[in-house]
Write a protein that holds these residues in place. Structure first.
Motif, PDB file in Angstrom:
ATOM      1  N   MET A 119      47.032  68.289 -22.606  1.00  0.00           N
ATOM      2  CA  MET A 119      46.893  68.396 -24.115  1.00  0.00           C
ATOM      3  C   MET A 119      46.982  67.302 -24.951  1.00  0.00           C
ATOM      4  N   ASN A 120      46.143  67.296 -25.794  1.00  0.00           N
ATOM      5  CA  ASN A 120      45.887  66.072 -26.690  1.00  0.00           C
ATOM      6  C   ASN A 120      46.483  66.622 -28.011  1.00  0.00           C
TER       7      ASN A 120
ATOM      8  N   VAL B 154      56.998  69.994 -20.593  1.00  0.00           N
ATOM      9  CA  VAL B 154      58.097  70.561 -21.071  1.00  0.00           C
ATOM     10  C   VAL B 154      58.872  71.301 -19.942  1.00  0.00           C
ATOM     11  N   THR B 155      60.235  71.221 -20.044  1.00  0.00           N
ATOM     12  CA  THR B 155      61.042  71.812 -19.017  1.00  0.00           C
ATOM     13  C   THR B 155      60.914  73.269 -19.288  1.00  0.00           C
ATOM     14  N   LEU B 156      61.313  74.183 -17.942  1.00  0.00           N
ATOM     15  CA  LEU B 156      61.240  75.566 -18.064  1.00  0.00           C
ATOM     16  C   LEU B 156      62.067  76.067 -19.171  1.00  0.00           C
ATOM     17  N   ASN B 157      63.298  75.540 -19.359  1.00  0.00           N
ATOM     18  CA  ASN B 157      64.413  76.044 -20.361  1.00  0.00           C
ATOM     19  C   ASN B 157      63.690  75.755 -21.693  1.00  0.00           C
TER      20      ASN B 157
ATOM     21  N   ILE C 288      61.570  77.672 -27.063  1.00  0.00           N
ATOM     22  CA  ILE C 288      60.380  77.466 -27.948  1.00  0.00           C
ATOM     23  C   ILE C 288      59.724  78.953 -28.189  1.00  0.00           C
ATOM     24  N   THR C 289      59.192  79.591 -27.029  1.00  0.00           N
ATOM     25  CA  THR C 289      58.525  80.836 -27.179  1.00  0.00           C
ATOM     26  C   THR C 289      59.511  81.816 -27.830  1.00  0.00           C
ATOM     27  N   GLY C 290      60.687  81.884 -27.329  1.00  0.00           N
ATOM     28  CA  GLY C 290      61.548  82.902 -27.809  1.00  0.00           C
ATOM     29  C   GLY C 290      62.140  82.769 -29.271  1.00  0.00           C
ATOM     30  N   ALA C 291      62.265  81.563 -29.579  1.00  0.00           N
ATOM     31  CA  ALA C 291      62.468  81.373 -30.950  1.00  0.00           C
ATOM     32  C   ALA C 291      61.497  81.461 -32.289  1.00  0.00           C
TER      33      ALA C 291
ATOM     34  N   ALA D 176      56.853  80.289 -19.997  1.00  0.00           N
ATOM     35  CA  ALA D 176      57.268  78.718 -20.000  1.00  0.00           C
ATOM     36  C   ALA D 176      57.059  78.030 -18.714  1.00  0.00           C
ATOM     37  N   THR D 177      56.594  78.730 -17.504  1.00  0.00           N
ATOM     38  CA  THR D 177      55.958  78.077 -16.415  1.00  0.00           C
ATOM     39  C   THR D 177      54.516  77.334 -16.714  1.00  0.00           C
ATOM     40  N   LEU D 178      53.687  78.261 -17.711  1.00  0.00           N
ATOM     41  CA  LEU D 178      52.326  77.645 -18.179  1.00  0.00           C
ATOM     42  C   LEU D 178      52.868  76.561 -18.770  1.00  0.00           C
ATOM     43  N   LEU D 179      53.443  76.715 -19.847  1.00  0.00           N
ATOM     44  CA  LEU D 179      53.829  75.676 -20.842  1.00  0.00           C
ATOM     45  C   LEU D 179      54.008  74.208 -20.235  1.00  0.00           C
TER      46      LEU D 179
END
Length: 523
Positions: free
Chosen positions: A1-2, A153-156, A161-164, A144-147
């Motif tokens: 991603m850019n 970024v790490t799984l955690n 990020i998504t949860g927040a 998170a796996t896709l991200l």
């Protein structure tokens, strides 16, 4: 991603938060927060119902099934859902809507106090909440796996990020925020899915492979069979039965979409729209996944990274960001709707039993409690998400298919069948017996028996036996020990009549007021 992709992604997050803030103005009480006050248009309810059934598991776990086996990913997943929701549009949607409009409840389980007793309601509420924590944890892990594939970024970190972001908009805006963001997410999904579809078709043309000729390629040998590998006829029938209950309210969040419309008729129309979308749209989403063996080589044994790798290779920047946003939209739609449903169950069904103060909550304090519960639920599910790939939970698709599908049945059977007149003889004894022994059947089939069977118990039996046990016991115990008291019959009549006949008027007089949340059990 850019930078262009990041701009699209950050812009999406900003819009989601803005919708939450706007929806906040429409939430005045608990009813608004959990059921949109019964003011949601049928078409919005239908789109929301459809979108709340997706998550990033589609682009990881089911992408892996599509990569490995082909069209069985559609034949044994979205097709059973479409058929189940179509049946449920007549069987369950109108009745669930009447739970709100005629019994005045805000949680799908709230009516169980009067339909059975307090013990039954609490058993289903607690087990449903615990199952949802595991279910949503798997969804966070999937996105998170896709991200991590796209951003590094790490799984955690991806889970946080998504949860927040999800916590912000669904906590302040309630079901209105969920539905409106799901509408926007549907548009994003439409653009992203079509972009990926076109990109795959063009890439195949560059390789000299036609739209239909692809199925003749050696890499797709056997991929055109609808039933293959572990996904055979028994699995399809079991999954159809499971999805009939799950996607019509058994997992609670879809039930809220039915409750949110203004009438039973509108709930039925919304469910039909959702069924049509489930039948048509997944074909567009799955086609690139079916073609993925011709374009990429998955690094993971289960092929769950195939769609992410293909997206990176085929889409230009900007569109890549849009597809990543599509991944987020799926997961955030489902997880936010789950959070709202569980908050409803806890604040309306569980907290009043645990605390005298909760039984005295007013409009404002109840709303605050609902928002706090939503945040707590999301936090717990995010904690579980960090353990999804541990030896206990194994991979993402195992959690979603085995745990969720297998455990849903014992919870959903008493809740869903309790709405229907043919099962009026089944009371609290039947409900609790079917629930308890259904959970026991899940444990036996998936663990002691599975360990002692050469090659293990086939997946279709792991997920279907618990539901079958619960169904049979619910009916048999109801016949052996009928508990169809006048009060319980009145509740059933309330949800089975449309309010304009004499039987409805009689039921309205006979139905009891909601049982006090802290009251003891009845027999």
């Amino acid at each position: 991603m850019n930078s262009l992709d990041w701009t699209v992604l950050i812009g999406y997050f900003g819009v989601m938060v803005a919708i939450g803030l706007w929806s906040h103005k429409r939430v005045d009480d608990v009813s608004d927060f959990f059921t949109a006050g019964g003011r949601m248009p049928w078409w919005l309810s239908g789109i929301s119902h459809h979108m709340s059934g997706y998550s990033a598991v589609l682009f990881t776990g089911y992408a892996g099934i599509a990569y490995t086996y082909g069209v069985t990913s559609f034949a044994t997943w979205s097709f059973p859902i479409a058929l189940g929701v179509a049946i449920g549009s007549k069987l369950f949607a109108p009745r669930i809507n009447r739970l709100r409009s005629r019994l005045g409840v805000s949680s799908p389980l709230e009516y169980l106090k009067n339909r059975y007793n307090l013990s039954t309601q609490q058993a289903l509420a607690w087990s449903g909440m615990l199952l949802k924590i595991v279910d949503v944890g798997a969804k966070w892990a999937a996105i998170a796996t896709l991200l991590s594939v796209f951003t590094g970024v790490t799984l955690n970190q991806g889970i946080v990020i998504t949860g927040a972001i999800t916590a912000v908009y669904c906590t302040i805006g309630g079901l209105w925020a969920d539905a409106l963001t799901e509408l926007g997410q549907f548009v994003i999904q439409l653009l992203a899915g079509l972009s990926m579809f076109v990109a795959v078709v063009l890439k195949l043309n560059d390789k000299g492979i036609g739209f239909l000729d692809a199925w003749d390629q050696p890499a797709l040998h056997g991929h055109g069979k609808p039933l293959i590998g572990p996904y055979g006829t028994v699995f399809l029938l079991a999954f159809l039965f499971i999805k009939l209950f799950e996607y019509n309210g058994g997992m609670l969040n879809q039930a809220q979409r039915y409750m949110a419309t203004g009438s039973a008729r509108q709930a039925e129309r919304g469910a039909r729209l959702s069924a049509v979308l489930w039948l048509i749209w997944p074909v567009v989403l799955f086609y690139p996944m079916w073609m993925s063996p011709l374009l990429v080589h998955a690094q993971k044994p289960d092929g769950s990274d195939s769609y992410g790798l293909m997206t990176e290779q085929l889409l230009p920047h900007g569109l890549l960001g849009l597809v990543v946003v599509g991944f987020f939209s799926h997961t955030m739609a489902m997880c936010s709707s789950d959070a709202n449903a569980i908050a409803a169950v806890f604040t309306r069904d569980v907290a009043p039993v645990l605390s005298r103060r909760a039984r005295e909550w007013g409009s404002r304090s109840g709303l605050v409690a609902a928002r706090v519960t939503t945040v707590v639920f999301l936090g717990l599910s995010m904690a579980v998400a960090t353990q999804v790939n541990s030896p206990t939970f194994k991979d993402i698709i195992t959690v979603v298919i085995k745990w969720v599908a297998g455990l849903m049945g014992p919870i959903a059977i008493p809740m869903m069948l309790g709405l229907l007149r043919p099962f009026r003889r089944s009371g609290p004894t039947a409900a609790l017996t079917s629930w308890a022994l259904g959970l026991l059947a899940f444990w036996l089939v998936n663990y002691p028996i599975n360990w002692n069977v050469d090659g293990g118990v086939p997946l279709q039996y792991q997920v279907s036996v618990p539901l079958a046990v619960s169904l049979v016991l619910y009916i048999v115990v109801g016949c052996i020990r009928p508990e169809d008291t006048p009060e319980r019959l009145a509740v059933i009549e309330q949800v089975n009549t449309d309010g304009d006949g004499p039987s409805s008027s009689a039921a309205a007089v006979a139905v009891p007021a909601p049982a006090p949340a802290g009251a003891g059990d009845d027999a």
